[in-house]
Design an enzyme around this catalytic site. Structure first.
Site, PDB file in Angstrom:
ATOM      1  N   CYS A   2       0.838  -1.215   0.000  1.00  0.00           N
ATOM      2  CA  CYS A   2       0.000   0.000   0.000  1.00  0.00           C
ATOM      3  C   CYS A   2       0.861   1.248   0.000  1.00  0.00           C
ATOM      4  CB  CYS A   2      -0.885   0.016   1.242  1.00  0.00           C
ATOM      5  SG  CYS A   2      -1.828  -1.487   1.426  1.00  0.00           S
ATOM      6  N   GLU A 486      13.189 -14.789 -16.971  1.00  0.00           N
ATOM      7  CA  GLU A 486      12.797 -13.384 -16.847  1.00  0.00           C
ATOM      8  C   GLU A 486      11.857 -12.976 -17.986  1.00  0.00           C
ATOM      9  OE1 GLU A 486      12.757 -11.296 -14.645  1.00  0.00           O
ATOM     10  OE2 GLU A 486      12.668  -9.339 -15.582  1.00  0.00           O
ATOM     11  N   LYS A 490       8.052 -11.607 -17.446  1.00  0.00           N
ATOM     12  CA  LYS A 490       7.588 -10.317 -17.994  1.00  0.00           C
ATOM     13  C   LYS A 490       6.297 -10.518 -18.777  1.00  0.00           C
ATOM     14  CE  LYS A 490       9.343  -8.111 -16.056  1.00  0.00           C
ATOM     15  NZ  LYS A 490      10.364  -8.340 -15.103  1.00  0.00           N
TER      16      LYS A 490
END
Ligand code: M6R
Length: 613
Positions: A2, A486, A490
């Protein structure tokens, strides 16, 4: 997780809070809310993006020079207007915003309910504001003392800000294991989860320490105390080294695209003053400080999550090959809970963009308690991980705002590469000639990255061809295996296409069963070693009619014959291959996500920094 922002001073709070929330929105975007005090307490909260809140607040009273704002990434309770922060005490006197988790909230809630408290939300946060209310009522404490005592009864992680309708000249804030920064202006104060909402008003900040509570007064005074010892603590006031330009999109459609294009500069910044090929040196402050202990470590244990974990996997190849130091790469979330054997002969390297990832922090605390030296590779200056470690190096990538990490990955790999080269040379595992050759090539990498970025239009075309595929496979070998992971991550996180990364040779042990004429297979082939093996893997995919997208070294004619699409990138030394090969994969996921109308910077369910376990 948050995002928190709060203000006390002479200006109108609302515009400061809204701008701050927009800057913090990368931390969570399930709902947003503000509370403003102008005699009466006004609380406005809306499910969804900050824009929903702005639309709603247009017709409301937004006056007030004291206020707080929150953007949420839901943990307890679904994302809706009621569970959105700020939360209010039963008597309507207090409002509170919170980042983190109150672990014993159920016990506290039951006890409070017995005392007659009723709750409207499903959140742990509402329990905390009722607990403060209860202490205020029973013990007639000033707000800061009621907050402090309440926090001594709380188990968990928090950054909070509290306002009291009856004390309109004070703002109270506290932190434990969640970041919080105090901005000090002229007779005004700001609190925020990071410095981005503060930077245009003041450069003077204090990063709160764990277990600290702060009171900011409208008259310009402020005080810090330890929550548990109840003693005043001296603030460490710092000057912010952050510009507003770094927090804006700079003409790009999204932060992610901007950050992809910044990489030639950011890896250059990472090397600046630390590497000189002509004079033949690498200097990393943190490394030099503990040179003996790091150089003689029996093993490196790398702890990280997500993309940072992938950078850690690249580092395993780098440290083992160049420095001949054994490496284990661990998911921090597993390491912290599996009673690992760690000794004072180990060096534990934490990799984290945010420096706030809860699992990585906890794994480090465990390793530290077992005597290991802790080294941090972090982007956010002054973050919790940076402060917990014995030594470390910043990657200097500047603020990364897109939730999908791009420039942090290449910054981490650049830093780890320098570490491996420096250690390898000092340990006599790399000859002087080899060292000089590799350093010279490293200095060329920013301009080679510029060249890689020129494949953008071609990658966009490939994206248009495969954007509707429901699945994708990414294959790589050696240094490029972590790049395959990776690339797949993505694609998953921003386009919601299911993707898997595999070591190319593992394909035969299962994933090959998935391959048919609809399966895009991205193969990263800018390797020198095992090149023939990769060619064979591509042939195996083609024999099953898979669609091969190959990332190859410029001038590669063999793979050009086999692949459906090729993306050519400049040649480089093998250990540097990931720094170039990852860029087309970042662009591919970006274009596919845009073509599928996905929100690239704020993908669903995700938050930039995961400060809960
Ligand atoms: O801030 P950290 O590097 O510790 O964050 C770790 C992961 O949460 C992060 O890399 C995440 O996987 C990204 N969304 C990846 O793009």
């Amino acid at each position: 997780m948050c995002g928190i922002v709060a203000y006390i001073g002479k200006r109108q709070a609302y515009p400061i809070l809204i701008k701050g929330l927009q800057r913090l929105e990368y931390r969570g975007y399930d709902s947003a809310g503000v509370a403003l005090l102008n005699g009466a307490m006004h609380v406005y909260k809306k499910k969804g993006k900050v824009q929903e809140l702005i639309n709603f607040a247009k017709t409301q009273d937004c006056e007030g020079t004291l206020g707080m704002g929150h953007t949420r990434w839901a943990t307890h309770g679904k994302p809706d207007d009621i569970n959105a922060h700020p939360h209010t005490s039963g008597d309507g006197r207090l409002t509170l915003i919170h980042n983190g988790i109150i672990e014993n909230y159920a016990t506290l809630k039951t006890a409070l309910m017995r005392l007659g408290h009723t709750f409207t939300s499903q959140t742990d946060t509402e329990v905390l504001v009722h607990l403060i209310e209860e202490l205020q009522r029973r013990e007639h404490l000033p707000i800061e003392e009621a907050v402090r005592v309440a926090l001594t009864k709380v188990v968990g992680a928090y950054a909070i800000v509290v306002m009291d309708k009856t004390e309109p000249n004070k703002l109270v804030a506290a932190r434990k294991a969640s970041p919080l920064v105090l901005g000090i202006g002229q007779d005004e104060f700001f609190f925020a989860s990071d410095a981005s909402p503060i930077v245009e008003y003041t450069k003077k900040v204090v990063y709160l320490e764990d277990e600290q509570i702060a009171v900011a007064h409208r008259n310009g005074a402020y005080e810090l105390r330890n929550i548990f010892k109840n003693q005043i603590e001296e603030p460490f006031v710092q000057q912010l080294n952050l510009t507003i330009e770094a927090l804006e999109k700079g003409g790009y459609d999204s932060f992610m695209l901007k950050e992809i294009h910044e990489q030639p500069k950011t890896i250059g910044d990472c090397m600046r003053g630390r590497l000189n090929a002509e004079e033949g040196w690498i200097k990393l402050g943190g490394l030099e400080e503990y040179e003996q202990r790091i150089g003689n470590a029996q093993r490196f244990i790398i702890a990280a999550c997500g993309t940072s974990w992938h950078a850690g996997l690249v580092a395993e190849y780098l440290f083992e090959e160049l420095a001949r130091i054994p490496v284990e790469v661990e998911y921090a979330s597993e390491l912290r809970y599996r009673n690992p054997i760690i000794t004072d002969k180990d060096v534990v390297i934490a990799i984290s963009q945010s420096g706030e990832t809860a699992d990585t922090l906890a794994a480090l605390e465990l390793a530290k308690s077992q005597g290991a030296l802790i080294y941090g590779i972090v982007n956010v200056v002054g973050s919790s991980i940076a402060r917990l470690t014995h030594a470390g190096s910043y990657i200097h990538a500047g603020p990364e705002i897109g939730v999908a990490s791009t420039k942090a990955f290449t910054g981490q790999v650049t830093l780890l590469t320098m570490m491996a080269l420096s250690l390898g040379y000092k340990r006599g595992k790399i000859s002087k000639t080899q060292y000089h050759k590799l350093l010279t090539e490293m200095e060329n990498l920013p301009s080679k990255m510029e060249q890689v970025l020129k494949v953008n239009e071609q990658v966009k075309y490939i994206a248009s061809e495969i954007k509707d595929a429901p699945n994708a496979l990414y294959l790589g070998r050696g240094y490029n295996f972590p790049v395959a992971l990776e690339g797949a991550l993505k694609l998953k996180e921003i386009s919601y296409i299911h993707a898997e990364g595999y070591p190319a040779a593992e394909m035969k042990h299962g994933p090959i069963a998935l391959i048919d004429e609809n399966m895009p297979v991205v193969v990263i082939c800018n390797n020198k070693s095992a090149y023939e093996k990769i060619v064979s893997n591509i042939q195996e995919v083609k024999a099953r009619k898979g669609i091969v997208i190959a990332v190859v070294t410029e001038g590669d004619t063999i793979i050009k014959e086999l692949a459906d699409y090729i993306i050519e990138i400049p040649d480089t030394e093998e250990p540097f291959a990931p720094l170039l090969s990852v860029i087309p994969l970042q662009l591919l996921s970006y274009h596919i996500a845009v073509m599928r109308n996905c929100n690239v910077d704020q993908p669903r369910n995700l938050a930039k920094s995961v400060t809960v376990e």
